[in-house]
Design an enzyme around this catalytic site. Sequence first.
Site, PDB file in Angstrom:
ATOM      1  CG  HIS A 124     -38.407 -23.190 -39.193  1.00 24.41           C
ATOM      2  ND1 HIS A 124     -38.114 -23.749 -37.973  1.00 24.41           N
ATOM      3  CD2 HIS A 124     -38.599 -21.867 -38.969  1.00 24.41           C
ATOM      4  CE1 HIS A 124     -38.135 -22.812 -37.036  1.00 24.41           C
ATOM      5  NE2 HIS A 124     -38.428 -21.664 -37.615  1.00 24.41           N
TER       6      HIS A 124
ATOM      7  CD  GLU B 101     -37.421 -27.238 -38.175  1.00 28.03           C
ATOM      8  OE1 GLU B 101     -37.916 -26.416 -37.377  1.00 28.03           O
ATOM      9  OE2 GLU B 101     -36.585 -26.907 -39.053  1.00 28.03           O
TER      10      GLU B 101
ATOM     11  CB  CYS C 116     -35.080 -20.957 -36.322  1.00 28.02           C
ATOM     12  SG  CYS C 116     -36.058 -19.497 -36.809  1.00 28.02           S
TER      13      CYS C 116
ATOM     14  NE  ARG D 149     -48.996 -18.365 -34.378  1.00 32.75           N
ATOM     15  CZ  ARG D 149     -47.711 -18.676 -34.542  1.00 32.75           C
ATOM     16  NH1 ARG D 149     -47.218 -19.796 -34.036  1.00 32.75           N
ATOM     17  NH2 ARG D 149     -46.914 -17.863 -35.229  1.00 32.75           N
TER      18      ARG D 149
END
Length: 317
Positions: free
Chosen positions: A235, A237, A142, A249
């Site tokens: 991402h 992961e 990223c 959030r």
Amino acid sequence: MPIKIPNDLPAHATLEAEGVMLMTEDDAIRQDVRPLRIALLNLMPNKERTETQIARLVGATPLQVELSLMSLSSHTPKNTPAEHMLAFYRPWDVVREEKFDGLIVTGAPVELLDFELVTYWRELSKIFEWTRSNVHSTFAICWGAQAALYHFYGVPKYSLDQKAFGVFRHKNLKPSSPYLRGFSDDFSIPVSRWTENRREDLPKSSGLEVLMESEEAGLCLLQDAEKRSLYMFNHIEYDSRSLGEEYWRDRNAGKPIHLPKNYYPNDDPHAAPENRWRSHAHLLFGNWINEVYQTAPFDVRDIGRRSVMGDPIRHAS
């Protein structure tokens, strides 16, 4: 063989419950092999979550891996207790004389800033230069990948009108790559970023090669074979809940955010998302670890001496 991490690292209990093979220091010493030394430069705000995500993937390999957590010397994290950092991380100034088979550099919540305005940019630039002599292979993710591309090749990043956010289909552009061994032709990967890099900015003489790309989300994975470097803009992961936690959030904080695309069943944010990228995440990290193992010198002190000594001695088992 399992991964060796500190027994009291919070990730330890989570990984053990998932069936990831873990190793104690005493067990590691008894095995007559040199473990791969992999360092993690963790720039993410939720460090414990990222530690678990990376250790889960690195620990799935049959090779013995020693994961070292590395922090910046010039930056104090705001979202991680100081006790955690002191217990499990070593600043780069402390480890800079050591050598590693691999280095993973994560993303960071600074992607809308110009690189030079990031408070720790000078140190990070030094770390990138340090990898030339002290790290055999680098895997940047990223913003970490964008930062490395800018440092080494001058590739700019561009702000997006809307956040690229969701799970997007990607194409395998080079099935013959050792990093894409076992990959499907078409697969899904989580994306969460406000910026992008563009294919037309990649210098033709740089040796950079596009391995994965998405029609909707753009460039995904690049490699520089000569420098043994991977640059992942998305991402892969992430675990199943990561995109959802980011969505709630930002929504609860009143920030502009849309539902992550192709993530929630029927776009219902209260439904449990289905993980459609887990197997490819394990494949990519497993292939990277295997490639590091196959090409790294047996003597860790020889890392960085390839240009002087020629091809390195293969890693003995």
